[in-house]
Design a protein around this motif. Structure first.
Motif, short mmCIF file in Angstrom:
data_model
loop_
_atom_site.label_atom_id
_atom_site.label_comp_id
_atom_site.label_asym_id
_atom_site.label_seq_id
_atom_site.Cartn_x
_atom_site.Cartn_y
_atom_site.Cartn_z
N GLU A 199 0.92 -1.05 -0.06
CA GLU A 199 0.02 0.15 0.07
C GLU A 199 1.04 1.31 -0.07
O GLU A 199 0.31 2.47 -0.35
N ASN A 200 2.09 1.18 0.13
CA ASN A 200 2.98 2.21 0.34
C ASN A 200 3.88 2.60 -0.91
O ASN A 200 4.38 3.38 -1.02
N ILE A 201 3.62 1.65 -1.90
CA ILE A 201 4.28 1.79 -3.35
C ILE A 201 3.85 3.06 -3.85
O ILE A 201 2.58 3.10 -4.11
N GLU A 202 4.68 3.88 -4.27
CA GLU A 202 4.37 4.99 -4.96
C GLU A 202 4.58 4.89 -6.62
O GLU A 202 3.61 5.35 -7.59
N ARG A 203 5.77 4.31 -6.81
CA ARG A 203 6.17 4.18 -8.28
C ARG A 203 7.27 3.33 -8.46
O ARG A 203 8.01 2.98 -7.41
N TYR A 204 7.99 3.05 -9.59
CA TYR A 204 8.98 2.22 -9.74
C TYR A 204 9.60 2.92 -11.12
O TYR A 204 9.21 3.40 -11.96
N THR A 205 10.97 2.52 -11.37
CA THR A 205 11.84 2.74 -12.49
C THR A 205 12.34 1.26 -13.00
O THR A 205 12.83 0.52 -12.00
N LEU A 206 12.55 1.19 -14.02
CA LEU A 206 13.21 -0.03 -14.59
C LEU A 206 14.18 0.47 -15.54
O LEU A 206 13.89 1.06 -16.74
N ARG A 207 15.46 -0.06 -15.54
CA ARG A 207 16.59 0.38 -16.63
C ARG A 207 17.38 -0.64 -16.68
O ARG A 207 17.55 -1.52 -15.94
N GLN A 208 18.26 -0.72 -17.73
CA GLN A 208 19.26 -1.65 -18.09
C GLN A 208 20.57 -1.30 -17.64
O GLN A 208 20.85 -0.15 -17.87
N GLU A 209 21.33 -1.94 -17.18
CA GLU A 209 22.76 -1.64 -16.76
C GLU A 209 23.59 -2.98 -17.23
O GLU A 209 23.54 -3.85 -16.35
N ALA A 210 24.42 -2.87 -17.98
CA ALA A 210 25.35 -3.76 -18.48
C ALA A 210 24.40 -5.06 -18.78
O ALA A 210 23.37 -5.00 -19.65
N GLY A 211 24.37 -6.12 -18.13
CA GLY A 211 23.48 -7.31 -18.36
C GLY A 211 22.51 -7.64 -17.50
O GLY A 211 22.16 -8.65 -17.54
N ASN A 212 22.03 -6.50 -16.67
CA ASN A 212 21.22 -6.61 -15.77
C ASN A 212 20.09 -5.55 -16.03
O ASN A 212 20.12 -4.46 -16.83
N ASP A 213 18.77 -5.90 -15.54
CA ASP A 213 17.73 -4.95 -15.52
C ASP A 213 17.70 -4.65 -13.86
O ASP A 213 17.96 -5.50 -13.08
N ILE A 214 17.64 -3.38 -13.70
CA ILE A 214 17.83 -2.78 -12.49
C ILE A 214 16.40 -2.15 -12.08
O ILE A 214 15.94 -1.10 -12.72
N LEU A 215 15.52 -2.89 -10.97
CA LEU A 215 14.23 -2.47 -10.84
C LEU A 215 14.37 -1.63 -9.44
O LEU A 215 15.20 -2.21 -8.34
N PHE B 40 16.66 -3.82 -7.17
CA PHE B 40 16.77 -4.97 -7.06
C PHE B 40 17.59 -5.06 -8.49
O PHE B 40 17.33 -4.38 -9.53
N LYS B 41 18.48 -6.25 -8.78
CA LYS B 41 19.13 -6.52 -9.79
C LYS B 41 18.65 -7.97 -10.38
O LYS B 41 18.56 -8.90 -9.72
N PHE B 42 18.18 -7.76 -11.81
CA PHE B 42 17.77 -9.39 -12.33
C PHE B 42 18.67 -9.30 -13.54
O PHE B 42 18.80 -8.58 -14.50
N PRO B 43 19.30 -10.42 -13.77
CA PRO B 43 20.24 -10.53 -15.00
C PRO B 43 19.39 -10.92 -15.88
O PRO B 43 18.21 -11.43 -16.06
N ARG B 44 19.70 -10.24 -17.16
CA ARG B 44 19.04 -10.28 -18.52
C ARG B 44 18.99 -11.74 -19.18
O ARG B 44 20.33 -12.34 -18.76
N GLN B 45 17.94 -12.52 -19.60
CA GLN B 45 18.28 -13.65 -20.19
C GLN B 45 18.57 -13.61 -21.55
O GLN B 45 18.23 -12.60 -22.41
#
Length: 125
Positions: free
Chosen positions: A14-30, A48-53
């Protein structure tokens, strides 16, 4: 109610206001931003860092061989869908202006703090 967000440790939906998602090297940064509490100086956020597939696909017509492409991580997709549900709201121009001003003030304080830190390090040399 939001199992994918719960799985990554985001429990106060309920406290989430917004989010951003960007790419950095081989990762998606949320980066998820939360509403600022009455006693908070800055709004809180988590990153959070998620490796790109990576996968190989055949070339287009007339292009021999395969080429590597990367795409968003399969675990990130449902998280984004849940965040979209939580953050869907129409912002008016004034809200957007206030958000930009708040971001600018935050950036100014971060830069000022970093400059002071660097100056202290230089004084020690």
């Amino acid at each position: 109610m939001y199992p994918n967000l719960n799985n990554i440790g985001v429990l106060n939906h309920e406290n989430i206001e917004r989010y951003t998602l960007r790419q950095e090297a081989g990762n998606d940064i949320l980066k998820i931003y939360f509403r600022k509490g009455s006693r908070d100086f800055f709004a809180k956020s988590v990153k959070f860092k998620f490796p790109r597939q990576s996968k190989k696909v055949s070339g287009d017509h007339g292009t021999p061989g395969f080429r590597n492409i990367s795409e968003i991580n399969s675990t990130l997709r449902p998280i984004i869908q849940e965040l979209d549900i939580l953050t869907v709201h129409v912002k008016h121009e004034k809200e957007i202006k206030m958000q930009v001003l708040d971001d600018l003030k935050h950036l100014e304080s971060v830069v000022t703090s970093k400059i002071k830190e660097i100056e202290r390090k230089l004084e020690k040399l």
